[in-house]
Design a protein around this motif. Structure first.
Motif, PDB file in Angstrom:
ATOM      1  N   LEU A 388     -37.357  70.329  29.888  1.00 37.15           N
ATOM      2  CA  LEU A 388     -38.754  70.476  29.525  1.00 37.15           C
ATOM      3  C   LEU A 388     -39.650  71.167  30.446  1.00 37.15           C
ATOM      4  N   LEU A 389     -39.626  71.137  31.745  1.00 39.10           N
ATOM      5  CA  LEU A 389     -40.404  71.729  32.623  1.00 39.10           C
ATOM      6  C   LEU A 389     -39.981  73.181  32.621  1.00 39.10           C
ATOM      7  N   LEU A 390     -38.969  73.564  32.332  1.00 33.59           N
ATOM      8  CA  LEU A 390     -38.295  74.897  32.323  1.00 33.59           C
ATOM      9  C   LEU A 390     -38.885  75.576  31.051  1.00 33.59           C
ATOM     10  N   GLY A 391     -39.314  74.720  29.761  1.00 32.35           N
ATOM     11  CA  GLY A 391     -39.906  75.394  28.716  1.00 32.35           C
ATOM     12  C   GLY A 391     -41.276  75.643  29.026  1.00 32.35           C
ATOM     13  N   GLY A 392     -41.818  74.783  29.911  1.00 30.61           N
ATOM     14  CA  GLY A 392     -43.319  75.125  30.133  1.00 30.61           C
ATOM     15  C   GLY A 392     -43.458  76.398  31.044  1.00 30.61           C
ATOM     16  N   ALA A 393     -42.483  76.757  31.899  1.00 33.32           N
ATOM     17  CA  ALA A 393     -42.275  77.822  32.572  1.00 33.32           C
ATOM     18  C   ALA A 393     -41.813  78.805  31.852  1.00 33.32           C
ATOM     19  N   TYR A 394     -41.027  78.774  30.761  1.00 34.24           N
ATOM     20  CA  TYR A 394     -41.180  79.910  30.004  1.00 34.24           C
ATOM     21  C   TYR A 394     -42.294  80.362  29.168  1.00 34.24           C
ATOM     22  N   LEU A 441     -34.053  70.089  38.425  1.00 34.44           N
ATOM     23  CA  LEU A 441     -35.082  69.619  38.034  1.00 34.44           C
ATOM     24  C   LEU A 441     -36.286  70.145  39.082  1.00 34.44           C
ATOM     25  N   VAL A 442     -36.165  69.985  40.466  1.00 34.28           N
ATOM     26  CA  VAL A 442     -37.030  70.325  41.538  1.00 34.28           C
ATOM     27  C   VAL A 442     -37.351  71.831  41.416  1.00 34.28           C
ATOM     28  N   GLY A 443     -36.197  72.573  40.994  1.00 34.44           N
ATOM     29  CA  GLY A 443     -36.238  74.162  40.643  1.00 34.44           C
ATOM     30  C   GLY A 443     -37.155  74.575  39.456  1.00 34.44           C
ATOM     31  N   CYS A 444     -37.179  73.938  38.433  1.00 31.74           N
ATOM     32  CA  CYS A 444     -37.651  74.061  37.160  1.00 31.74           C
ATOM     33  C   CYS A 444     -39.272  73.829  37.495  1.00 31.74           C
ATOM     34  N   LEU A 445     -39.474  72.533  38.175  1.00 31.23           N
ATOM     35  CA  LEU A 445     -40.970  72.084  38.584  1.00 31.23           C
ATOM     36  C   LEU A 445     -41.484  73.335  39.512  1.00 31.23           C
ATOM     37  N   ALA A 446     -40.652  73.829  40.832  1.00 30.47           N
ATOM     38  CA  ALA A 446     -41.214  74.964  41.590  1.00 30.47           C
ATOM     39  C   ALA A 446     -41.613  76.092  40.574  1.00 30.47           C
ATOM     40  N   LEU A 447     -40.825  76.459  39.642  1.00 31.42           N
ATOM     41  CA  LEU A 447     -41.097  77.679  38.786  1.00 31.42           C
ATOM     42  C   LEU A 447     -42.317  77.480  38.024  1.00 31.42           C
TER      43      LEU A 447
END
Length: 466
Positions: A388-394, A441-447
């Motif tokens: 979900l966080l990765l979707g926000g980053a996209y 998870l941490v990586g997606c949040l950081a991105l």
């Protein structure tokens, strides 16, 4: 602004008049305040410099320059159009069709061959499709639809050739043989063909073509991965890829006579201009595939947690279009740069929140299914949160790319990818089983955080909305 309201252009020594004298030869025939603001930004003018030299910010300075231009025919700019939501919503399910055939491919090729083939096919299709799509959009923006169609055809054929060569080389390094080659070519073919059909607004046609593979693949999963039922699913996948390529070839056929003067077929500048987008796609694919590949053959509750992200990609695409259209409207009714920056940031957070809410709803439905089946685990919840966080980053990355902020985008995704790989190697064993999940998870949040920071710094620029 009515051209009759403008005053004569001053030629005196005042700073604004001097600036207008320098800029006027570069101004187009039909101009508004925003075009002047864009020109100032491209010349490196910032609000701070504008206040220091002219006593007003870029917005006010652009308006003052516009008022001093001699009267010219003025045509109001067209409002940006947002594509139909239903079409964009369909993109996610259409992207997901190949994954429904994966269980049958797993039975036919085995886990190692499936993983290697999926890595190659997904990465090649993603990167090649991104580069081709960006180049075709640029040609279309230049008023060259026939050149865009020819480019689609040529690069699709070349991409299929690369897929055959790479898959054949991959097959010599392990299990899979000709089946691995067929799998890679079929998936790359579907990805490239779907890109063409979506480019031309043929979502309904692609959905009809993909229906047999989607239906048989879903039935195969629900019936429990029976090896005796794998062959029809594989055949449906091959037919779907072939029909999609045929429809894409038809969509790019020459239509009518070329309009306007003939232009030289020099595509090199256009192709070179796509390199930043290709680099972004490559780094994004590396980040996603490095983390996701280990979950393909994991227990079901981990393997399917990516589904809400894939199915919701169309929603994120729609919200990004909505952001742009509303930001343009906001820009036209805002009187100061600071006000626009503040309101645009608020608009961005709203659209991001709505996009993430849609993904969260899909995720909640998946968690409910897993819970009812008795296979819901803490790791699956964490992995779903990462996607979900990765979707926000996209979503934010898509806007940054549209704004041309490639230096910031590539720096952020490159740094996060490198640190994620290093952290996975160093720390994942400490969080076993599947210790890669919290690191991802941490990586997606950081991105997401880095992308938001980059957009916060640049969202007030006028040029991206012109």
């Amino acid at each position: 602004m009515n051209p009759a309201d403008r005053t004569a252009t001053p030629r005196g020594p005042d700073p604004v008049g001097t600036l207008l004298t320098a800029l006027e030869p570069q101004l187009p025939t039909a101009v508004d305040e925003l075009q002047i603001a864009t020109l100032l930004e491209r010349r490196g003018m910032t609000d701070e410099e504008a206040r220091r030299r002219y006593g007003q910010d870029v917005f006010d300075l652009s308006r003052a320059l516009f008022l001093r231009l001699p009267a010219r025919p003025h045509r109001p700019p067209a409002e940006p159009r947002t594509p139909r939501a239903a079409k964009l919503f369909a993109h996610g399910p259409l992207y997901a069709v190949p994954s429904l055939v994966y269980p049958a491919v797993l039975i036919a090729l085995g886990g190692p061959a499936l993983v290697r083939g999926m890595l190659l096919a997904t990465t090649l299709g993603w990167v090649w499709g991104m580069g081709t799509s960006v180049a075709a959009h640029r040609l279309l923006g230049q008023g060259r639809p026939r050149a865009a169609a020819r480019l689609w055809r040529r690069l699709t054929l070349l991409g299929l050739g690369v897929a055959v060569a790479d898959a054949a080389l991959l097959a010599t390094t392990g299990d899979g043989g000709t089946g691995l080659v067929a799998f890679v070519v079929a998936q790359v073919g579907y990805q490239l063909a779907s890109g063409i059909l979506l480019f031309y607004g043929m979502e309904a046609r692609l959905a009809l073509i993909a229906l047999p593979a989607a239906g048989l693949g879903t039935a195969y999963i629900l019936l429990g991965f029976d090896a005796d039922r794998a062959a029809p699913v594989l055949a449906a996948g091959a037919v779907t890829s072939t029909l999609a390529l045929g429809a894409a070839w038809w969509a790019t056929r020459p239509r009518g006579e070329a309009t306007g003067p003939a232009r030289p077929e020099n595509l090199r500048p256009t192709l070179i201009g796509t390199l930043p987008c290709v680099c972004y796609a490559t780094l994004s694919a590396l980040f996603l595939m490095f983390n996701s590949v280990r979950f393909i053959t994991a227990p079901l509750e981990l393997a399917i947690t990516v589904a809400p992200l894939v199915l919701g990609m169309g929603v994120l695409e729609w919200r990004s279009h909505r952001f742009h259209a509303r930001a343009v409207a906001l820009l036209r009714r805002t009187a100061a740069t600071a006000d626009f920056r503040r309101l645009a940031w608020r608009l961005l957070l709203r659209e991001l929140g709505l996009g993430l809410l849609a993904l969260a709803a899909l995720g909640a439905a998946l968690l409910a299914v897993l819970a009812s089946a008795g296979i819901l685990t803490a790791r699956s919840v964490l992995l779903l949160g990462a996607y979900l966080l990765l979707g926000g980053a996209y979503f934010v990355g898509y806007i940054l790319v549209n704004h041309g902020e490639f230096r910031l985008v590539l720096t952020a995704v490159g740094a996060v990818t490198a640190l994620d790989i290093a952290a996975t190697v160093a720390f994942s064993s400490h969080f076993a089983p599947y210790g890669e999940v919290p690191v991802f998870l941490v990586g997606c949040l950081a991105l997401l955080a880095l992308f938001l920071t980059a957009l916060r710094l640049t969202i007030g620029r006028v040029a991206p909305y012109r």
